[in-house]
Design a protein around this motif. Sequence first.
Motif: not given
Length: 81
Positions: A40-68
């Motif tokens: 993912l390529s995001v603006g510098i101000p968004s990096i920390a928030a995106i990383k923190a949000h993704i790290r708070g979820l498991s890959l399985a959860e993100m895959q479930r959300i993507a399928q939804q």
Amino acid sequence: MVESTIQAARKAGKWVGVCGGIAGDLQGAVILTGLGVSELSVGIPSIAAIKAHIRGLSLAEMQRIAQQALQCRTAAEVRNL
């Protein structure tokens, strides 16, 4: 279309990266990661928030959300996940 691109890239031994607004959106980043986007390529101000949000979820959860998200008929439905 993103899912089709990811599947074709995997078959070809390539990775998929996404930049722009959807990559820098918290929910968009989760869905893209769940679909199998490698980078993912995001603006510098968004990096920390995106990383923190993704790290708070498991890959399985993100895959479930993507399928939804793939089952949604409108962008509004995806945003309401």
